[in-house]
Design a protein around this motif. Structure first.
Motif, PDB file in Angstrom:
ATOM      1  N   LYS A 132       0.837  -1.212   0.000  1.00 46.21           N
ATOM      2  CA  LYS A 132       0.000   0.000   0.000  1.00 46.21           C
ATOM      3  C   LYS A 132       0.867   1.255   0.000  1.00 46.21           C
ATOM      4  CE  LYS A 132      -3.700   2.349   2.524  1.00 46.21           C
ATOM      5  NZ  LYS A 132      -4.606   2.311   3.705  1.00 46.21           N
ATOM      6  N   TYR A 133       1.928   1.257   0.771  1.00 41.15           N
ATOM      7  CA  TYR A 133       2.780   2.441   0.884  1.00 41.15           C
ATOM      8  C   TYR A 133       3.420   2.790  -0.458  1.00 41.15           C
ATOM      9  CZ  TYR A 133       6.482   5.609   2.297  1.00 41.15           C
ATOM     10  OH  TYR A 133       7.315   6.692   2.391  1.00 41.15           O
ATOM     11  N   VAL A 134       3.891   1.789  -1.190  1.00 37.37           N
ATOM     12  CA  VAL A 134       4.581   2.074  -2.452  1.00 37.37           C
ATOM     13  C   VAL A 134       3.632   2.077  -3.649  1.00 37.37           C
ATOM     14  CG1 VAL A 134       6.718   1.120  -1.545  1.00 37.37           C
ATOM     15  CG2 VAL A 134       5.245  -0.330  -2.955  1.00 37.37           C
ATOM     16  N   GLY A 135       2.383   1.644  -3.438  1.00 35.29           N
ATOM     17  CA  GLY A 135       1.407   1.658  -4.524  1.00 35.29           C
ATOM     18  C   GLY A 135       1.433   0.435  -5.414  1.00 35.29           C
ATOM     19  N   ALA A 136       1.961  -0.684  -4.900  1.00 35.97           N
ATOM     20  CA  ALA A 136       2.020  -1.922  -5.676  1.00 35.97           C
ATOM     21  C   ALA A 136       0.846  -2.829  -5.327  1.00 35.97           C
ATOM     22  CB  ALA A 136       3.334  -2.650  -5.401  1.00 35.97           C
TER      23      ALA A 136
ATOM     24  N   VAL B 253      12.956  -5.680 -15.743  1.00 36.30           N
ATOM     25  CA  VAL B 253      13.626  -4.722 -14.873  1.00 36.30           C
ATOM     26  C   VAL B 253      13.307  -5.066 -13.420  1.00 36.30           C
ATOM     27  CG1 VAL B 253      13.885  -2.303 -14.192  1.00 36.30           C
ATOM     28  CG2 VAL B 253      13.549  -2.901 -16.608  1.00 36.30           C
ATOM     29  N   ILE B 254      14.353  -5.351 -12.658  1.00 33.68           N
ATOM     30  CA  ILE B 254      14.241  -5.628 -11.230  1.00 33.68           C
ATOM     31  C   ILE B 254      14.988  -4.514 -10.504  1.00 33.68           C
ATOM     32  CG2 ILE B 254      14.750  -7.248  -9.354  1.00 33.68           C
ATOM     33  CD1 ILE B 254      14.945  -9.451 -11.565  1.00 33.68           C
ATOM     34  N   GLU B 255      14.274  -3.629  -9.869  1.00 34.29           N
ATOM     35  CA  GLU B 255      14.921  -2.523  -9.161  1.00 34.29           C
ATOM     36  C   GLU B 255      15.475  -3.001  -7.824  1.00 34.29           C
ATOM     37  OE1 GLU B 255      12.576   1.126  -8.852  1.00 34.29           O
ATOM     38  OE2 GLU B 255      11.324   0.385 -10.507  1.00 34.29           O
ATOM     39  N   ASP B 256      16.748  -2.724  -7.578  1.00 33.06           N
ATOM     40  CA  ASP B 256      17.331  -2.902  -6.259  1.00 33.06           C
ATOM     41  C   ASP B 256      17.147  -1.578  -5.528  1.00 33.06           C
ATOM     42  OD1 ASP B 256      18.938  -3.023  -3.998  1.00 33.06           O
ATOM     43  OD2 ASP B 256      20.492  -4.226  -4.955  1.00 33.06           O
TER      44      ASP B 256
ATOM     45  N   LYS C 192       6.071   6.957  -5.946  1.00 30.18           N
ATOM     46  CA  LYS C 192       6.919   6.212  -5.039  1.00 30.18           C
ATOM     47  C   LYS C 192       7.645   5.083  -5.785  1.00 30.18           C
ATOM     48  CE  LYS C 192       6.177   7.397  -0.510  1.00 30.18           C
ATOM     49  NZ  LYS C 192       5.610   8.702  -0.703  1.00 30.18           N
ATOM     50  N   ILE C 193       8.926   4.899  -5.451  1.00 30.99           N
ATOM     51  CA  ILE C 193       9.650   3.726  -5.925  1.00 30.99           C
ATOM     52  C   ILE C 193       8.993   2.487  -5.318  1.00 30.99           C
ATOM     53  CG2 ILE C 193      11.848   2.486  -5.742  1.00 30.99           C
ATOM     54  CD1 ILE C 193      11.898   4.811  -7.727  1.00 30.99           C
ATOM     55  N   GLY C 194       8.758   1.464  -6.174  1.00 31.62           N
ATOM     56  CA  GLY C 194       8.173   0.233  -5.666  1.00 31.62           C
ATOM     57  C   GLY C 194       7.084  -0.356  -6.535  1.00 31.62           C
ATOM     58  N   ALA C 195       6.564   0.445  -7.468  1.00 36.54           N
ATOM     59  CA  ALA C 195       5.511  -0.066  -8.338  1.00 36.54           C
ATOM     60  C   ALA C 195       5.721   0.341  -9.789  1.00 36.54           C
ATOM     61  CB  ALA C 195       4.144   0.426  -7.857  1.00 36.54           C
TER      62      ALA C 195
ATOM     63  N   GLY D 137      13.708  -8.535   3.918  1.00 35.97           N
ATOM     64  CA  GLY D 137      13.597  -7.901   2.616  1.00 35.97           C
ATOM     65  C   GLY D 137      12.224  -8.160   2.053  1.00 35.97           C
ATOM     66  N   ILE D 138      11.914  -7.527   0.937  1.00 35.33           N
ATOM     67  CA  ILE D 138      10.592  -7.706   0.329  1.00 35.33           C
ATOM     68  C   ILE D 138      10.687  -7.410  -1.163  1.00 35.33           C
ATOM     69  CG2 ILE D 138       9.623  -5.351   0.455  1.00 35.33           C
ATOM     70  CD1 ILE D 138       7.153  -6.685   1.864  1.00 35.33           C
ATOM     71  N   ILE D 139       9.872  -8.089  -1.931  1.00 34.36           N
ATOM     72  CA  ILE D 139       9.704  -7.777  -3.351  1.00 34.36           C
ATOM     73  C   ILE D 139       8.298  -7.250  -3.551  1.00 34.36           C
ATOM     74  CG2 ILE D 139       9.587  -8.689  -5.709  1.00 34.36           C
ATOM     75  CD1 ILE D 139      12.405  -8.689  -4.711  1.00 34.36           C
ATOM     76  N   THR D 140       8.190  -6.093  -4.203  1.00 34.65           N
ATOM     77  CA  THR D 140       6.885  -5.571  -4.595  1.00 34.65           C
ATOM     78  C   THR D 140       6.740  -5.721  -6.104  1.00 34.65           C
ATOM     79  OG1 THR D 140       7.790  -3.318  -4.756  1.00 34.65           O
ATOM     80  CG2 THR D 140       6.742  -3.954  -2.675  1.00 34.65           C
ATOM     81  N   THR D 141       5.513  -5.946  -6.546  1.00 34.64           N
ATOM     82  CA  THR D 141       5.260  -6.163  -7.971  1.00 34.64           C
ATOM     83  C   THR D 141       3.790  -5.924  -8.266  1.00 34.64           C
ATOM     84  OG1 THR D 141       5.454  -7.748  -9.803  1.00 34.64           O
ATOM     85  CG2 THR D 141       4.867  -8.648  -7.654  1.00 34.64           C
ATOM     86  N   ASN D 142       3.484  -5.653  -9.520  1.00 33.66           N
ATOM     87  CA  ASN D 142       2.097  -5.573  -9.983  1.00 33.66           C
ATOM     88  C   ASN D 142       1.691  -6.818 -10.761  1.00 33.66           C
ATOM     89  OD1 ASN D 142       1.491  -2.996  -8.905  1.00 33.66           O
ATOM     90  ND2 ASN D 142       2.535  -2.005 -10.608  1.00 33.66           N
TER      91      ASN D 142
END
Length: 387
Positions: free
Chosen positions: A47-51, A154-157, A170-173, A194-199
Motif C-alpha cells: 500500500k505504501y509504495v502503490g504496488a 527490470v528488477i529494481e534494487d 513512489k519507488i516500488g511499483a 527484505g521484500i519484493i513488490t510487484t504488480n
C-alpha cells in the motif's frame, strides 16, 4: 584530539517502546514464524509504495534471489547491473546460474548510466537490475525504454530507496519487480528482512512458492491428493520466509517511515549548507525529477586539492569518533569476480569514484549536536589536509 566521548556510527536503527511492544505481542501469540503478521506487513508495504503485491523474505539478498528466479533467469542469461553497489545485487544473478554484466556509472549521481546499459546488451541479455544508490532513483524512463525495446525484465534494487520518488511516484511499483531491504541501517528495520513488490500476479505467485521450499497446497496444482494434509513440491525452492517477529517490528516501523525520511533530509540539508563552499569536497548531486530518500550521504573528496589521501581522511575522522564508511568497493574488483574473469580498469568511472568517496553518518536518531560534530570534524580534517 577527539570531538566526542562516544563513537558515532554511520547508520543505526531507531527502536522505540511501541516497536518493542509490537514484537512482544507476537511473542505472546500462537505464531512466531510465518503467520498473519507477515501478511499484514506485506499489505502495508504494498500500500505504501502503490504496488498490487508484496512478498516478504528473510533478507534483501534472498528477496533478490527470488526475483531472479521469478524472472526466469538461468544458465546462459546475462543481467546488467552496476558495480557501485553491495555484492548482493550481482550475487543474486549468480545464484540462478546467470552471468553478471556490469555497466559503468554516471559521474554526477553515481547511479548506473543508461547509455552504458545500452552498450552492454547482447542477444543473451535477459534483465536489468538498476540500483538506486544512496536512495536517489535511477533514470527509470530511459531504462524502461531500453528494456521495452529489447524485451528485458527490470528488477529494481531499492535497498536504499524506501520512501524515494521518481517524477512524483513512489519507488516500488514502477518496474517488473522491486526489492527493499530492512537491515538495521536502512530506512525501517525488521532486524534482517527484505521484500519484493510487484504488480504482476505471475511473479507474485512464483515468489511465494520460491520462498517456501517450492511447495504448493493449491488443490488445482496437485496431480494427486491424498487428503487435507497433502502438499506437493513443484520446484527446488528455499526456506526464505520472514517471521512474524520480524514482521511485527516492520508493521510498527513503517508507520514512521515518512518521519524517518524527513529527518534524513534535514540532516542532508545541514551537511550541504555547511560543506558546499569547500572546494576540497563535492556534495551529492540530485536530479530535480527525483526525490531521494537519503539512505547514504556520500561525500566526494577532490584529492587534487588535498595533501592527504582518502585513507588518511577516513582514519582521522575515526580518531575523532566519527564513524564514516565507504560505499562501495566496485563489485567486479572483488576476488570472486576477478576469478571469474572480470577485469580491473574495465569500468573506469566506478573505479575512480571508489578512490574518492566516504559516507558520512546519516540516520534519523542523530541529534543536532551529532550533526554539528560531523560537520566540525570534516571541516577540521579537510583544513588540515589543504594544499
Amino acid at each position: 584530539m577527539t570531538l566526542r566521548d562516544s563513537y558515532l556510527p554511520y547508520g543505526k536503527q531507531w527502536i522505540e517502546e511501541d516497536d518493542i511492544e509490537a514484537v512482544l505481542q507476537v511473542l505472546k501469540s500462537d505464531f512466531l514464524t510465518t503467520g498473519p503478521t507477515v501478511a499484514c506487513f506485506e499489505q502495508k508495504v504494498a500500500k505504501y509504495v502503490g504496488a498490487k503485491y508484496a512478498v516478504a523474505f528473510s533478507n534483501g539478498t534472498a528477496a533478490l534471489h527470488g526475483a531472479c528466479f521469478a524472472a526466469g533467469i538461468g544458465e546462459g542469461d546475462e543481467v546488467i547491473t552496476t558495480p557501485i553497489t553491495f555484492a548482493a545485487s550481482a550475487n543474486c544473478v549468480r545464484y540462478v546460474g546467470g552471468t553478471v554484466v556490469f555497466a559503468d556509472i554516471k559521474e554526477d549521481t553515481y547511479n548506473i548510466d543508461p547509455l552504458e546499459i545500452e552498450k552492454k546488451i547482447t542477444p543473451n541479455t535477459k534483465a536489468i537490475i538498476p540500483v538506486h544508490f544512496t536512495g536517489q532513483p535511477v533514470q527509470l524512463d530511459e531504462i524502461h525504454t531500453i528494456a521495452k525495446r529489447h524485451n528485458l525484465i527490470v528488477i529494481e534494487d531499492a535497498a536504499h530507496a524506501l520512501g524515494a520518488e521518481y517524477k512524483g511516484q513512489k519507488i516500488g511499483a514502477l518496474s517488473d519487480m522491486t526489492m527493499f531491504s530492512f537491515h538495521p541501517v536502512k530506512h525501517i528495520t525488521t532486524g534482517e528482512g527484505g521484500i519484493i513488490t510487484t504488480n504482476s500476479k505471475k511473479y507474485y505467485e512464483k515468489l511465494l512458492q520460491f520462498r517456501g521450499h517450492g511447495i504448493t497446497r493449491n488443490p488445482k496444482a496437485l496431480t494427486e491428493n491424498h487428503g487435507p494434509w497433502y502438499y506437493d513440491m513443484e520446484l527446488l525452492g528455499y526456506n526464505y520466509r520472514m517471521t512474524d517477529l520480524q514482521a511485527a517490528l516492520g508493521c510498527s516501523q513503517i508507520k514512521k517511515i515518512d518521519g524517518f525520511v524527513k529527518r534524513r533530509k534535514e540532516i542532508v540539508v545541514a551537511y550541504n549548507d555547511a560543506l558546499c563552499d569547500f572546494l576540497e569536497v563535492q556534495t551529492p548531486y540530485q536530479y530535480l525529477e527525483t526525490d531521494s530518500s537519503w539512505h547514504l550521504y556520500v561525500l566526494k573528496l577532490q584529492l587534487d586539492k588535498l595533501t592527504v589521501s582518502r585513507k588518511e581522511v577516513f582514519e582521522e575522522l575515526h580518531k575523532l569518533n566519527i564513524g564514516v564508511n565507504v560505499h562501495y568497493i566496485p563489485v567486479h574488483t572483488l576476488s570472486y569476480y576477478q576469478e571469474l574473469g572480470y577485469k580491473k580498469g574495465s569500468l573506469p568511472k566506478a573505479e575512480q569514484l571508489y578512490e574518492e568517496i566516504i559516507s558520512l553518518p546519516l540516520y534519523p536518531l542523530m541529534q543536532d549536536q551529532d550533526i554539528q560534530d560531523v560537520i566540525e570534524a570534516v571541516k577540521l580534517v579537510i583544513k588540515r589536509g589543504r594544499k
